[in-house]
Design an enzyme around this catalytic site. Structure first.
Site, mmCIF file in Angstrom:
data_model
loop_
_atom_site.group_PDB
_atom_site.id
_atom_site.type_symbol
_atom_site.label_atom_id
_atom_site.label_comp_id
_atom_site.label_asym_id
_atom_site.label_seq_id
_atom_site.Cartn_x
_atom_site.Cartn_y
_atom_site.Cartn_z
ATOM 1 N N ARG A 35 0.840 -1.216 0.000
ATOM 2 C CA ARG A 35 0.000 0.000 0.000
ATOM 3 C C ARG A 35 0.868 1.255 0.000
ATOM 4 O O ARG A 35 0.377 2.364 -0.135
ATOM 5 C CB ARG A 35 -0.913 -0.012 1.229
ATOM 6 N N LYS A 203 -0.084 -20.901 18.410
ATOM 7 C CA LYS A 203 1.302 -21.266 18.767
ATOM 8 C C LYS A 203 2.135 -20.035 19.108
ATOM 9 O O LYS A 203 3.135 -20.131 19.823
ATOM 10 C CB LYS A 203 1.963 -22.130 17.694
ATOM 11 N N GLU A 293 2.476 -11.004 16.729
ATOM 12 C CA GLU A 293 1.028 -11.268 16.661
ATOM 13 C C GLU A 293 0.516 -11.902 17.953
ATOM 14 O O GLU A 293 -0.633 -11.739 18.337
ATOM 15 C CB GLU A 293 0.716 -12.215 15.491
HETATM 16 N N1 LIG Z 1 7.468 -13.325 9.362
HETATM 17 C C1 LIG Z 1 7.264 -14.639 9.471
HETATM 18 O O1 LIG Z 1 8.200 -15.427 9.704
HETATM 19 C C2 LIG Z 1 5.904 -15.188 9.282
HETATM 20 C C3 LIG Z 1 4.794 -14.386 9.393
HETATM 21 N N2 LIG Z 1 3.549 -14.932 9.276
HETATM 22 C C4 LIG Z 1 2.375 -14.111 9.429
HETATM 23 O O2 LIG Z 1 2.266 -13.248 8.311
HETATM 24 C C5 LIG Z 1 1.622 -12.028 8.695
HETATM 25 C C6 LIG Z 1 2.487 -10.855 8.220
HETATM 26 O O3 LIG Z 1 3.718 -10.983 8.887
HETATM 27 P P1 LIG Z 1 5.039 -10.300 8.347
HETATM 28 O O4 LIG Z 1 5.126 -10.306 6.878
HETATM 29 O O5 LIG Z 1 6.145 -10.948 9.071
HETATM 30 O O6 LIG Z 1 4.826 -8.825 8.879
HETATM 31 P P2 LIG Z 1 5.602 -7.521 8.519
HETATM 32 O O7 LIG Z 1 5.384 -6.593 9.638
HETATM 33 O O8 LIG Z 1 6.996 -7.845 8.085
HETATM 34 O O9 LIG Z 1 4.855 -7.007 7.204
HETATM 35 C C7 LIG Z 1 3.523 -6.746 7.148
HETATM 36 C C8 LIG Z 1 3.189 -6.172 5.788
HETATM 37 O O10 LIG Z 1 1.815 -5.949 5.750
HETATM 38 C C9 LIG Z 1 1.576 -4.601 5.361
HETATM 39 N N3 LIG Z 1 0.490 -4.076 6.157
HETATM 40 C C10 LIG Z 1 0.464 -3.840 7.460
HETATM 41 N N4 LIG Z 1 -0.743 -3.363 7.826
HETATM 42 C C11 LIG Z 1 -1.455 -3.285 6.691
HETATM 43 C C12 LIG Z 1 -2.738 -2.826 6.402
HETATM 44 N N5 LIG Z 1 -3.539 -2.374 7.350
HETATM 45 N N6 LIG Z 1 -3.133 -2.850 5.116
HETATM 46 C C13 LIG Z 1 -2.306 -3.290 4.143
HETATM 47 N N7 LIG Z 1 -1.060 -3.719 4.367
HETATM 48 C C14 LIG Z 1 -0.657 -3.713 5.634
HETATM 49 C C15 LIG Z 1 2.803 -3.825 5.663
HETATM 50 O O11 LIG Z 1 2.836 -2.785 4.738
HETATM 51 P P3 LIG Z 1 3.479 -1.344 4.989
HETATM 52 O O12 LIG Z 1 4.935 -1.554 4.727
HETATM 53 O O13 LIG Z 1 2.802 -0.507 3.983
HETATM 54 O O14 LIG Z 1 3.172 -0.930 6.395
HETATM 55 C C16 LIG Z 1 3.889 -4.866 5.473
HETATM 56 O O15 LIG Z 1 4.279 -4.863 4.138
HETATM 57 C C17 LIG Z 1 1.461 -12.095 10.223
HETATM 58 O O16 LIG Z 1 0.157 -12.475 10.544
HETATM 59 C C18 LIG Z 1 2.433 -13.194 10.645
HETATM 60 O O17 LIG Z 1 2.007 -13.883 11.805
HETATM 61 C C19 LIG Z 1 3.361 -16.253 9.011
HETATM 62 C C20 LIG Z 1 4.445 -17.078 8.859
HETATM 63 C C21 LIG Z 1 5.794 -16.613 8.985
HETATM 64 O O1 LIG Z 2 4.767 -17.903 12.223
HETATM 65 C C1 LIG Z 2 5.974 -17.841 12.158
HETATM 66 C C2 LIG Z 2 6.810 -18.997 11.777
HETATM 67 O O2 LIG Z 2 6.063 -20.024 11.236
HETATM 68 C C3 LIG Z 2 6.667 -16.576 12.435
HETATM 69 O O3 LIG Z 2 6.749 -16.378 13.753
HETATM 70 P P1 LIG Z 2 6.989 -14.915 14.323
HETATM 71 O O4 LIG Z 2 5.819 -14.085 13.891
HETATM 72 O O5 LIG Z 2 7.069 -15.134 15.798
HETATM 73 O O6 LIG Z 2 8.293 -14.402 13.776
#
Ligand SMILES: NC(=O)C1=CN([C@@H]2O[C@H](COP(=O)(O)OP(=O)(O)OC[C@H]3O[C@@H](n4cnc5c(N)ncnc54)[C@H](OP(=O)(O)O)[C@@H]3O)[C@@H](O)[C@H]2O)C=CC1
Ligand SMILES: O=C(CO)COP(=O)(O)O
Length: 346
Positions: A35, A203, A293
């Site tokens: 975004r 988890k 989260e």
């Molecule tokens: N990181 C990991 O290892 C893993 C993460 N997840 C899950 O994935 C999800 C995202 O995590 P992660 O990528 O690490 O998070 P990050 O904080 O790294 O990134 C989140 C992204 O989402 C965008 N975002 C945030 N808020 C909004 C919104 N309101 N509308 C649109 N875009 C938005 C952000 O954009 P902007 O830059 O514009 O703010 C950013 O690009 C979480 O639920 C997490 O639990 C699952 C497995 C592994």
């Molecule tokens: O869900 C995740 C790994 O599977 C990522 O965990 P964290 O959001 O704690 O980094």
């Protein structure tokens, strides 16, 4: 209708969205939506995100309508507290032929204020999983979730792992397998999407607890017991919410729990670790740019557990520590002396 095999969309250019985009780019062209126009411009200019080189098959995009018109298969990967607003933005452009497989591990809360929640008024009707949010806010019905030991930092380094796609639709699972599977990424399927979503969210709570134990300098014995009893609490909560046990004992459950509850690359583990070291919640939140989260999920889960009259002693103690500043050593003593009667009780 655009051909999903040509171009697949990812919504959210965070660490996990970027990791998923890189995995997809082994098989298909990818449009990575942010975004933030500066993020779009930077990714397309530098061809990098989080210091990782991006495949030439990935292009960043800032226009929702264009994304949705070019991709029938889309992976939304934004934090749970921004998920509903993201779906309302995509909703007007989505059509019944679209397929959405989300990677978000958390819950949505709607119809209640934070103050009302703190008064103990949260009920199941206020809480949705991300797949439920998709069907509430859009016309899309073919929905799935990605859940498993998928630490983004490891995936971005090219390390192998596995995931599970939860969906009641076999075609969603098969399509997800087709575009994501590679020699670095094994994709399972599970028809219990609710279980896969709950396991992925819950988890994170146990990972916070595990981080706390490490922060206190405690060893593997106690960490193993926390993971064991934590998994029981996750499954019991899942049963109350209507899921089966199967997801909890597979890739999305014990698989992700072990990864997240033992890795310093996990934000949830790190949050707990810093609490265990004696830092205050407000200081951690102020200095931790990444998302944990599990903190939000802990609050929601604790309130719902009260609603269901579930006895979840680990969740209870973690809530007391995180939100009420309860003494960690007292909490550990409470759990060690807790009158657990049987080892395996389901
Ligand atoms: N990181 C990991 O290892 C893993 C993460 N997840 C899950 O994935 C999800 C995202 O995590 P992660 O990528 O690490 O998070 P990050 O904080 O790294 O990134 C989140 C992204 O989402 C965008 N975002 C945030 N808020 C909004 C919104 N309101 N509308 C649109 N875009 C938005 C952000 O954009 P902007 O830059 O514009 O703010 C950013 O690009 C979480 O639920 C997490 O639990 C699952 C497995 C592994
Ligand atoms: O869900 C995740 C790994 O599977 C990522 O965990 P964290 O959001 O704690 O980094």
């Amino acid at each position: 209708m655009p051909d999903f095999q040509q171009t697949v969309g990812v919504v959210g250019a965070g660490t996990f969205g970027t990791a998923i985009a890189n995995l997809l780019s082994r098989r298909v062209d990818v449009l990575l939506y942010s975004r933030n126009p500066d993020t779009v411009e930077r990714i397309n200019r530098e061809r990098q995100n989080f210091g990782i080189n991006l495949s030439p098959r990935i292009n960043a995009i800032g226009n929702v309508q264009e994304l949705v018109e070019k991709c029938t298969l889309i992976f939304p990967v934004v934090p749970s507290d921004g998920f509903r607003s993201t779906m309302t933005r995509l909703g007007p452009h989505l059509r019944p032929y679209h397929i959405l497989i989300h990677g978000t591990k958390g819950f949505d809360v709607q119809g209640i204020t934070p103050a009302q929640m703190d008064e103990g008024l949260l009920e199941p009707q206020h809480v949705s999983t991300m797949s439920q949010v998709i069907t509430q806010e859009t016309v899309v019905r073919r929905v799935g979730c990605l859940s498993g030991p998928n630490l983004a930092t490891e995936i971005l380094e090219g390390q192998p792992t596995a995931t599970v796609i939860g969906s009641v639709y076999e075609e969603v699972i098969e399509l997800g397998k087709k575009v994501l599977s590679s020699d670095a990424f094994h994709v399972f399927g599970n028809n219990d999407i609710l279980g896969a979503e709950l396991a992925g969210a819950l988890k994170n709570i146990i990972a916070i607890g595990s981080g706390i134990l490490r922060g206190r300098g405690l060893g593997k014995n106690l960490q193993a017991m926390l993971i064991t009893r934590g998994l029981m609490e996750m499954a019991r909560f899942g049963q109350a919410m209507g899921s089966t046990n199967s997801a909890f004992f597979g890739t999305a459950g014990i698989g992700d729990l072990v990864a997240t509850a033992t890795s310093k690359n996990s934000r949830n583990f790190t949050f707990g670790f810093r609490l265990g070291k004696g830092e205050k919640m407000a200081d951690i939140e102020a200095t931790m740019p990444e998302l944990a989260e599990g903190v939000r999920t802990l609050k929601i889960t604790w309130h719902l557990a009260n609603y269901y009259k579930l006895r979840l002693p680990i969740t209870q103690m973690l809530y007391n520590i995180v939100f009420d500043g309860y003494n960690i050593d007292k909490a550990i003593k409470f759990l060690i002396t807790y009158p657990y009667d049987v080892d395996v009780d389901f």
